[in-house]
Design a protein around this motif. Structure first.
Motif, PDB file in Angstrom:
ATOM      1  N   VAL A 352       0.867  -1.183   0.000  1.00 41.30           N
ATOM      2  CA  VAL A 352       0.000   0.000   0.000  1.00 41.30           C
ATOM      3  C   VAL A 352       0.895   1.221   0.000  1.00 41.30           C
ATOM      4  N   THR A 353       0.766   2.038  -1.028  1.00 42.12           N
ATOM      5  CA  THR A 353       1.648   3.199  -1.160  1.00 42.12           C
ATOM      6  C   THR A 353       0.982   4.484  -0.698  1.00 42.12           C
ATOM      7  N   GLY A 354      -0.278   4.390  -0.290  1.00 43.51           N
ATOM      8  CA  GLY A 354      -0.965   5.571   0.236  1.00 43.51           C
ATOM      9  C   GLY A 354      -2.459   5.430   0.058  1.00 43.51           C
ATOM     10  N   PRO A 355      -3.224   6.321   0.718  1.00 44.76           N
ATOM     11  CA  PRO A 355      -4.669   6.302   0.485  1.00 44.76           C
ATOM     12  C   PRO A 355      -4.982   6.738  -0.943  1.00 44.76           C
ATOM     13  N   ALA A 356      -6.102   6.290  -1.457  1.00 40.94           N
ATOM     14  CA  ALA A 356      -6.461   6.592  -2.853  1.00 40.94           C
ATOM     15  C   ALA A 356      -6.752   8.081  -3.027  1.00 40.94           C
TER      16      ALA A 356
ATOM     17  N   CYS B 282      -6.107  -1.978   6.805  1.00 43.53           N
ATOM     18  CA  CYS B 282      -4.652  -2.048   6.894  1.00 43.53           C
ATOM     19  C   CYS B 282      -4.110  -3.071   5.893  1.00 43.53           C
ATOM     20  N   ALA B 283      -2.893  -2.862   5.462  1.00 44.17           N
ATOM     21  CA  ALA B 283      -2.285  -3.845   4.563  1.00 44.17           C
ATOM     22  C   ALA B 283      -2.103  -5.172   5.295  1.00 44.17           C
ATOM     23  N   VAL B 284      -1.690  -5.098   6.543  1.00 45.87           N
ATOM     24  CA  VAL B 284      -1.468  -6.311   7.343  1.00 45.87           C
ATOM     25  C   VAL B 284      -2.532  -6.338   8.433  1.00 45.87           C
ATOM     26  N   ASP B 285      -3.432  -7.297   8.374  1.00 38.18           N
ATOM     27  CA  ASP B 285      -4.490  -7.338   9.380  1.00 38.18           C
ATOM     28  C   ASP B 285      -3.986  -8.016  10.655  1.00 38.18           C
ATOM     29  N   GLN B 286      -4.813  -7.986  11.703  1.00 44.03           N
ATOM     30  CA  GLN B 286      -4.349  -8.517  12.993  1.00 44.03           C
ATOM     31  C   GLN B 286      -4.048 -10.019  12.924  1.00 44.03           C
ATOM     32  N   ASP B 301       3.569  -2.817   9.761  1.00 46.69           N
ATOM     33  CA  ASP B 301       3.661  -1.564  10.515  1.00 46.69           C
ATOM     34  C   ASP B 301       2.349  -1.081  11.108  1.00 46.69           C
ATOM     35  N   GLY B 302       1.255  -1.712  10.741  1.00 49.99           N
ATOM     36  CA  GLY B 302      -0.032  -1.343  11.349  1.00 49.99           C
ATOM     37  C   GLY B 302      -0.646  -0.065  10.830  1.00 49.99           C
ATOM     38  N   ALA B 303      -0.007   0.561   9.827  1.00 47.49           N
ATOM     39  CA  ALA B 303      -0.570   1.817   9.309  1.00 47.49           C
ATOM     40  C   ALA B 303      -1.981   1.587   8.765  1.00 47.49           C
ATOM     41  N   ARG B 304      -2.820   2.569   8.980  1.00 45.09           N
ATOM     42  CA  ARG B 304      -4.208   2.471   8.547  1.00 45.09           C
ATOM     43  C   ARG B 304      -4.420   3.350   7.325  1.00 45.09           C
ATOM     44  N   HIS B 305      -4.963   2.776   6.247  1.00 48.72           N
ATOM     45  CA  HIS B 305      -5.161   3.567   5.036  1.00 48.72           C
ATOM     46  C   HIS B 305      -6.636   3.811   4.724  1.00 48.72           C
ATOM     47  N   ALA B 306      -7.516   3.348   5.594  1.00 47.02           N
ATOM     48  CA  ALA B 306      -8.948   3.578   5.354  1.00 47.02           C
ATOM     49  C   ALA B 306      -9.669   3.771   6.685  1.00 47.02           C
ATOM     50  N   ASN B 307     -10.766   4.484   6.642  1.00 42.90           N
ATOM     51  CA  ASN B 307     -11.688   4.560   7.775  1.00 42.90           C
ATOM     52  C   ASN B 307     -12.661   3.389   7.654  1.00 42.90           C
TER      53      ASN B 307
END
Lengths: 356, 356
Positions: A352-356, B282-286, B301-307
């Motif tokens: 994932v390179t970023g939000p859309a 997230c790209a990597v889920d729990q 890394d746990g980064a979140r890319h969506a609500n």
């Protein structure tokens, strides 16, 4: 809206490779059991409730398999027609026979596409070596000679740089019916993954941009670096194909971007390697979308909420998985294949390179 | 960086419910085979390469199971200590015995947390009915009397509104050791899902905001509507717990938001219902994160890319799945449970509400 197959129903999948494996997990996510039919090693069987190990010409095994399933689908298109006949007698089969017949035969596929008014590379059928000069007159050189059936990832193909190489090229076919295709001057390769539900509704994902190496997909990137008008064109092309085939399930359409617009390279009547990015970029990935379609669920909308680069791990590139997995936003998918071989798809990563 | 378990290794999972099912699929995505140990019906077995059906006190079965696995984990914390003893003899067990012991006993858990300097609800142990007046003097009323062990989703609990209800409340314990907990005046409930790898590295997901109904999680929403300082606090709390336990795997920490800051409600030494949103955000889920942690992969890394809004489907809410699935950006997860019962978690949906 019709009711989908009840919870606990069985989705049969012909083929036990990575696509079957990811389809089986998607079926599980929708509360279904998966049953894998595969003559050989089947990594998909490790995530399936049932497995049949039998040849594709084993009539008894095919019919027993179909009888145990509520719906049957497949992970690849090169299924013998006889196998389909046996299956369709005892279970619903999606996509259906016609979609398979079109995509199993390069000549039928190209003819179908041009009959729809879509552009393809110039092509001509080649029955014997004697047909080749006339065929090359249609396509020009360089051209590619391909068997009409059972090609995959560049196998069964020969490049013809100049007319005097034609005889040599034909020899590799061993008398199989063939097609010769001219080259298309393109700036990019894209693909669009789209689905059609049992109710005729259609949903398409954003086109991805593909890079091949040695005839095998290396990466898919979304968004593709193309104008939005071409994205719309790509989705319209896929929709036209889905409707013309009265298709049920997910379809992959590979396209060339040319100065004159989009040219269809080929279609795949199944989930497609270039749609793996949807696992990281969409709420509903192509595998769930396919299972939704064939079991009567409403289709997901295909909206993309993240930018993604999908990278295949071919052969010993699987050893790079460890390094890649440590990178930010990187999701890893390994296929559980017992043996690493050159050219073999062992896994992929979605970054994932970023939000859309 | 150490090498992770080789491809094709077996991850043993104690418990065959939905968490085990999603862990098994995550193990498959990393190229591992899953082996489920479960005394009863096991929806997880439908996506696992192997399954043992035996009681948790069946020594022979436990040891044979452990011997067939390269690492063993679990989907719930109420595992008899004797079972852990047998397992740990033959296989690596993550999270380890200590993490389980702390979380299996509400008194040990609260004591551990306060010893770490973290805030919890006021609490006091209750051995017999005679202890209750002193205990209630610590906690005040209203309070909740809970068995020290084996509670889940509000089971084994009694509310004590006023001191004169104490005797009645104690009766339901049947003599089991208990704890009484005071109420915390909170504005919101949040939880943080965090992981610690074999190498001691830590990764945390963005805290989610939880809404319970009838003592069962109904929805989790990310982002939680709390200041970023509290998000940081939540992650620091989780990190402190992970390090204190020298923990390996994913941990869930439930927290109350109060005017005085965060109060720890409870910890769960496993993947957690309130972390299901990571599948869509997230790209990597729990689940992948937990399998990465226990098999020696680098953590995502746990980064979140969506609500995301996660909504549980409890009991016959599963019938709403069809309607929900038709909504935009909605991913559906059904658990393949044969029987729908009131209060039973049958599935969940993750609705992507926009890019992060």
């Amino acid at each position: 809206m019709t009711e989908p197959l009840p919870q606990g129903s069985t989705v049969g999948i012909l083929g036990g490779g990575q696509l079957g494996r990811m389809l089986a997990m998607a079926a599980a996510r929708l509360g279904y059991k998966a049953h894998i039919y595969e003559p050989g090693a089947a990594p998909a069987a490790d995530v399936a409730a049932a497995r049949t190990m039998a040849a594709y010409d084993n009539t008894d095994a095919l019919r027993a398999f179909a009888a145990s399933c509520d719906v049957v689908t497949f992970e690849f298109e090169n299924i013998p027609a006889s196998a389909l006949d046996h299956l369709a007698r005892d279970a619903a089969l999606y996509p259906d026979r016609r979609a398979l017949e079109v995509s199993q035969d390069r000549l039928a596929e190209k003819t179908f596409l041009t009959d729809l008014g879509l552009r393809t590379a110039p092509f001509a059928p080649v029955g014997t070596a004697a047909d080749l000069p006339d065929a090359l007159a249609v396509t020009g050189t360089p051209a590619i000679l391909k068997t009409r059936r059972f090609g995959y990832d560049g196998k069964g193909q020969a490049r013809i740089a100049t007319p005097d190489q034609a005889e040599e090229a034909v020899a590799i076919l061993n008398g199989a019916p063939a097609i010769v295709e001219g080259f298309v001057a393109f700036s990019r390769e894209i693909s669009v993954i789209a689905a059609r539900g049992l109710d005729g509704s259609i949903a398409a994902y954003d086109p991805g941009e593909n890079v091949h190496q040695d005839g095998i997909l290396a990466t898919t990137t979304v968004p593709a670096a193309i104008p939005s008008s071409l994205k719309t064109d790509a989705i319209l092309i896929a929709s036209r194909i889905l409707n013309a085939l009265e298709y049920t399930g997910v379809l992959g359409v590979e396209l060339f971007v040319t100065p004159q617009g989009l040219v269809v390279n080929e279609i795949a009547p199944r989930v497609h390697n270039s749609g793996h990015w949807t696992q990281a970029g969409c709420a509903v990935d192509q595998f769930e979308q396919h299972i939704r379609a064939i079991t009567g669920w409403p289709l997901g909308d295909g909206a993309r909420h993240a930018n993604v680069v999908m990278e295949n791990l071919i052969g010993d590139q699987i050893d790079e998985g460890l390094r890649l997995a440590a990178q930010p936003g990187t999701q890893i998918h390994l296929y559980g294949k017992a043996e690493t071989r050159p050219g073999r798809k062992m896994g992929h990563v979605n970054r994932v390179t970023g939000p859309a």
